[in-house]
Design a protein around this motif. Structure first.
Motif, short mmCIF file in Angstrom:
data_model
loop_
_atom_site.label_atom_id
_atom_site.label_comp_id
_atom_site.label_asym_id
_atom_site.label_seq_id
_atom_site.Cartn_x
_atom_site.Cartn_y
_atom_site.Cartn_z
N LEU A 4 1.89 6.85 -14.03
CA LEU A 4 2.57 7.95 -13.36
C LEU A 4 1.83 8.34 -12.08
CD1 LEU A 4 4.85 10.12 -13.54
CD2 LEU A 4 3.15 11.59 -14.65
N LEU A 5 2.54 8.37 -10.98
CA LEU A 5 1.95 8.77 -9.71
C LEU A 5 1.76 10.29 -9.67
CD1 LEU A 5 3.98 6.53 -7.24
CD2 LEU A 5 1.58 6.25 -7.91
N LEU A 6 0.71 10.72 -8.97
CA LEU A 6 0.44 12.15 -8.84
C LEU A 6 1.64 12.86 -8.21
CD1 LEU A 6 -1.46 14.57 -9.09
CD2 LEU A 6 -2.48 13.88 -6.90
N THR B 280 4.99 4.48 -0.40
CA THR B 280 4.08 3.40 0.04
C THR B 280 2.87 3.94 0.79
OG1 THR B 280 5.28 3.12 2.13
CG2 THR B 280 5.98 1.74 0.26
N SER B 281 2.72 5.23 0.88
CA SER B 281 1.65 5.94 1.58
C SER B 281 1.70 5.80 3.09
CB SER B 281 0.26 5.55 1.05
OG SER B 281 -0.16 4.30 1.53
N ASN B 282 2.84 5.38 3.63
CA ASN B 282 2.96 5.23 5.08
C ASN B 282 3.31 6.52 5.81
OD1 ASN B 282 2.38 2.47 5.43
ND2 ASN B 282 4.39 1.93 4.64
N CYS B 283 4.12 7.38 5.19
CA CYS B 283 4.65 8.52 5.94
C CYS B 283 3.80 9.78 5.86
CB CYS B 283 6.08 8.81 5.51
SG CYS B 283 6.25 9.64 3.92
N GLY B 284 3.05 9.97 4.79
CA GLY B 284 2.19 11.14 4.66
C GLY B 284 2.87 12.42 4.22
N ALA B 285 4.17 12.39 3.95
CA ALA B 285 4.88 13.61 3.56
C ALA B 285 4.31 14.21 2.28
CB ALA B 285 6.37 13.32 3.39
N CYS B 286 3.78 13.37 1.41
CA CYS B 286 3.29 13.82 0.10
C CYS B 286 1.80 14.19 0.09
CB CYS B 286 3.55 12.72 -0.93
SG CYS B 286 2.54 11.24 -0.65
N THR B 287 1.23 14.40 1.25
CA THR B 287 -0.20 14.70 1.36
C THR B 287 -0.54 16.01 0.64
OG1 THR B 287 -0.35 13.51 3.45
CG2 THR B 287 -2.10 15.08 2.98
N VAL B 288 -1.61 15.94 -0.16
CA VAL B 288 -2.14 17.10 -0.87
C VAL B 288 -3.66 17.13 -0.65
CG1 VAL B 288 -0.33 17.10 -2.64
CG2 VAL B 288 -2.46 15.84 -3.04
N ASP B 289 -4.26 18.21 -1.05
CA ASP B 289 -5.72 18.30 -1.06
C ASP B 289 -6.17 17.95 -2.47
OD1 ASP B 289 -8.28 19.83 -1.73
OD2 ASP B 289 -8.18 20.07 0.45
N LEU B 290 -7.03 16.96 -2.59
CA LEU B 290 -7.55 16.52 -3.88
C LEU B 290 -9.06 16.66 -3.83
CD1 LEU B 290 -6.91 15.15 -6.63
CD2 LEU B 290 -7.19 12.95 -5.47
N ALA C 208 -5.19 13.57 0.37
CA ALA C 208 -4.80 12.35 -0.34
C ALA C 208 -3.28 12.27 -0.31
CB ALA C 208 -5.29 12.40 -1.78
N LYS C 209 -2.79 11.07 -0.16
CA LYS C 209 -1.35 10.84 -0.23
C LYS C 209 -1.01 10.67 -1.71
CE LYS C 209 -1.17 9.11 4.44
NZ LYS C 209 -0.91 7.97 5.32
N SER C 210 -0.32 11.65 -2.25
CA SER C 210 -0.13 11.71 -3.70
C SER C 210 0.77 10.60 -4.24
CB SER C 210 0.40 13.08 -4.12
OG SER C 210 1.67 13.33 -3.55
N CYS C 211 1.43 9.85 -3.36
CA CYS C 211 2.22 8.71 -3.83
C CYS C 211 1.35 7.48 -4.02
CB CYS C 211 3.37 8.40 -2.88
SG CYS C 211 2.88 7.58 -1.35
N SER C 212 0.09 7.58 -3.66
CA SER C 212 -0.82 6.44 -3.84
C SER C 212 -1.98 6.78 -4.78
CB SER C 212 -1.37 5.97 -2.48
OG SER C 212 -2.16 6.97 -1.89
N ARG D 3 -3.89 14.96 17.37
CA ARG D 3 -3.05 13.76 17.27
C ARG D 3 -3.72 12.69 16.40
NH1 ARG D 3 1.28 13.81 20.56
NH2 ARG D 3 1.31 15.37 22.18
N GLN D 4 -5.00 12.51 16.58
CA GLN D 4 -5.72 11.51 15.80
C GLN D 4 -5.73 11.89 14.31
OE1 GLN D 4 -9.85 10.86 16.86
NE2 GLN D 4 -9.75 8.77 16.11
N ALA D 5 -5.94 13.15 14.02
CA ALA D 5 -5.99 13.60 12.63
C ALA D 5 -4.64 13.48 11.93
CB ALA D 5 -6.47 15.05 12.57
N LEU D 6 -3.56 13.57 12.70
CA LEU D 6 -2.22 13.52 12.12
C LEU D 6 -1.59 12.14 12.18
CD1 LEU D 6 -0.73 16.87 13.49
CD2 LEU D 6 -1.83 16.44 11.28
N GLU D 7 -2.33 11.14 12.67
CA GLU D 7 -1.71 9.84 12.87
C GLU D 7 -1.24 9.16 11.58
OE1 GLU D 7 -4.44 7.39 15.01
OE2 GLU D 7 -5.71 7.02 13.29
N GLY D 8 -1.70 9.59 10.43
CA GLY D 8 -1.23 9.04 9.17
C GLY D 8 0.00 9.74 8.63
N ASN D 9 0.57 10.65 9.41
CA ASN D 9 1.76 11.39 9.00
C ASN D 9 2.87 11.14 10.02
OD1 ASN D 9 -0.74 12.94 8.04
ND2 ASN D 9 0.90 13.77 6.78
N LEU D 10 4.00 10.69 9.53
CA LEU D 10 5.12 10.36 10.40
C LEU D 10 6.15 11.48 10.45
CD1 LEU D 10 5.76 6.68 9.30
CD2 LEU D 10 4.37 7.50 11.21
#
Length: 160
Positions: A21-23, A42-52, A57-61, A126-133
């Motif tokens: 089960l994914l987080l 697939t952890s590409n978009c970053g929409a599921c980002t949480v603080d772990l 962390a991208k909670s889909c990964s 911009r650099q900090a957000l580059e993993g979020n589409l």
């Protein structure tokens, strides 16, 4: 099934979960915290980002069993007593969202940046957000929102 203990947005949970089960699915389907969207699985978009445990962390990964013993903060856990954080207000006031799908992940990634660097430049944002589409905004208003939350007055053309 595997037994886990996790604290999410200040509330402790004990559950039996399947090891696969994914987080992201645990948060949404088991806990009803739908403020963390699943955009790609697939952890590409970053929409599921949480603080772990203090790091984004991208909670889909991340598997729910990997969060055993951890503290998770979702975008829904940021507001205190119904009051938005400065960052959430800035996203609203600076039009840092359109459809809103990427917004939770953007806010969580920006929160992490501001915790590490309270006064970033627009390039650092911009650099900090580059993993979020984001497919809607073109990012300028998102950058302006993060800079505004950092207390910076930035001319409109500075982030274009």
């Amino acid at each position: 099934m595997t037994h886990i203990k996790v604290t999410v947005d200040g509330t402790s949970y004990e559950d039996e979960v399947e090891p696969r089960l994914l987080l992201a699915h645990y948060l949404r389907d088991r806990l009803g915290l739908t403020g963390t969207p699943i955009g790609c699985d697939t952890s590409n978009c970053g929409a599921c980002t949480v603080d772990l445990d203090g790091a984004t962390a991208k909670s889909c990964s991340v598997l729910a069993v990997q969060a055993d013993g951890c503290t998770v903060t979702t975008v829904q856990g940021l507001a205190a007593d119904g009051e938005w954080t400065a960052l959430q207000r800035a996203f609203h006031e600076r039009h840092g969202l359109q459809c809103g799908y990427c917004t939770p992940g953007m806010i969580m990634a920006a929160r992490d940046l501001l915790n590490e660097n309270p006064h970033p430049s627009s390039d650092e944002v911009r650099q900090a957000l580059e993993g979020n589409l984001c497919r809607c905004t073109g990012y300028q208003n998102i950058v302006r929102a993060v800079l505004a939350a950092a207390g910076q007055q930035v001319p409109e053309e500075a982030t274009a």
